[in-house]
Write a protein that holds these residues in place. Sequence first.
Motif, short mmCIF file in Angstrom:
data_model
loop_
_atom_site.label_atom_id
_atom_site.label_comp_id
_atom_site.label_asym_id
_atom_site.label_seq_id
_atom_site.Cartn_x
_atom_site.Cartn_y
_atom_site.Cartn_z
N HIS A 33 -6.37 7.52 2.03
CA HIS A 33 -5.94 7.26 0.65
C HIS A 33 -4.98 8.31 0.07
CE1 HIS A 33 -9.68 4.49 -0.06
NE2 HIS A 33 -8.72 3.90 0.64
N GLU A 34 -4.39 9.17 0.90
CA GLU A 34 -3.41 10.12 0.36
C GLU A 34 -2.20 9.39 -0.20
OE1 GLU A 34 0.14 12.73 0.26
OE2 GLU A 34 -0.16 10.90 1.45
N GLU A 35 -1.79 8.32 0.47
CA GLU A 35 -0.58 7.61 0.06
C GLU A 35 -0.73 6.89 -1.28
OE1 GLU A 35 2.19 8.03 1.31
OE2 GLU A 35 1.91 8.68 3.38
N ILE A 36 -1.95 6.75 -1.77
CA ILE A 36 -2.17 6.08 -3.06
C ILE A 36 -2.83 7.02 -4.06
CG2 ILE A 36 -2.14 3.74 -2.15
CD1 ILE A 36 -5.23 3.82 -2.17
N GLY A 37 -2.68 8.33 -3.85
CA GLY A 37 -3.11 9.30 -4.85
C GLY A 37 -4.36 10.08 -4.54
N SER A 38 -5.09 9.72 -3.47
CA SER A 38 -6.26 10.49 -2.99
C SER A 38 -7.51 10.35 -3.85
CB SER A 38 -5.92 11.98 -2.85
OG SER A 38 -4.95 12.19 -1.86
N TYR A 53 0.86 -1.19 0.00
CA TYR A 53 0.00 0.00 0.00
C TYR A 53 0.89 1.24 0.00
CZ TYR A 53 -3.47 3.44 1.52
OH TYR A 53 -4.29 4.55 1.60
N GLY A 54 0.80 2.03 -1.07
CA GLY A 54 1.63 3.23 -1.15
C GLY A 54 3.09 2.89 -1.38
N GLY A 55 3.97 3.70 -0.79
CA GLY A 55 5.40 3.54 -1.02
C GLY A 55 6.21 3.37 0.25
#
Length: 433
Positions: A268-273, A110-112
């Motif tokens: 969901h900010e870490e995956i683009g919002s 999830y994310g980076g």
Amino acid sequence: MNAQQQVENLLDFIDASPSPWHAVESIRQWLLRFQFQALSETDKWSLKAGGRYFVIRDDSSIIAFVAGKKSVAEGAYKIVGAHSDSPGLRIKPNAAHAMEGWLRLGVEVYGGPILATFSDRDLSLAGRIGYKQNDGTIGTRLLRFDEPLLRLPNLAIHMNRNVNEEGLKFQKQIELPLLLGASVAEQLPKDTFYKLIQQAADIAKEQILSFELNVYDTQKGAFWGSGQEFYADSQLDNLASCHASLSALLDEAVLTPDDTLVVACFDHEEIGSCSSKGAEGSFLPDMLERIALATNVGREDYQRALARSFLVSADMAHAYQPNFPGAYDIEHKVMVNKGVVIKMNANHRYASESASVAMFARWCELADVPYQLYSHRTDLACGSTIGPITSAKLGLRTVDVGCPLWAMHSLRESAGVLDHGYMIKALRAFFLG
């Protein structure tokens, strides 16, 4: 409350919030202690000046606001935006499987995250489940395993002789599944895993229909350093900003504002919002417009209010790490415990511009808070925040700020004790200004 006490409170908040769903529940409990009232998006709203309210969307995004004494038609919105999620590992739907006598759980990234930091840690699971209630309707419930449940054991150096030269790397599909236990021939992996969920949730496994589970580190946050001037924990990016935003809002001097004050913590900010509850979705625009409509403010006056409004996008910043001097622009090194960071980027990866930077710098001066200016190395790709997304969607003047942080996206991040207190004071000045 002094800086040390504020960080103690922050670490307690993070340790109670091992997933975005738990973070929002922690925020909800905090707001209730200050007499905030829960609103539902499906109800008709009736708001009063000075009223304290919050709205939760899908359990992991929350917007809290204090209705100003001024009508929205003549006032403005003062907004701080942050995010409730952090990069890491999530459990796959059909995760449990046996392999050569071992029970493993498959994961997605999830994310980076910095994946190497998940190895050899005492890991466990937290999140929410969807289940069939006794009346046939669908409910959700938080789930947390407090004890260490999982592990990602490292490969011994004898089989990976170049690890110190080439770095620790995991093949994501094959090498990231987490060890849960020894498999038993007569037990199906899925049944074993669902039995664990049943025991933790106290719900019959045949009622459990779905889950969203976050992998978290069970080690609690701690102070460190020769003078205990630093602290470490997971999810500092960005639960530290959520905590600072709410700490500023819930100051008694702030809670009787002229303008309407808003704190928005998005998932969901870490995956683009880009989701129904992310910063690129409709949550914040919907809530701001509904505040106006519930106080009998028309569309034109609502747009006038937006034109007077301001957004502080609060996310963590890259602190200078002296072991890696080449990673930074030498003229824009920001130091731990030296003040809040105002982040700027010519390509608008951060939403700051000269007017918003000057305004935030002035609030820092009024609060007697030191501040630093950050710009990324020109030859490295720059990360982004909810700032550009939200300012574009609503037309808001915006500044991107944060506390300096070491090891961003590690499972164990570090920051300075003084900076968290500085951020609270700066955001308090923004709300009061």
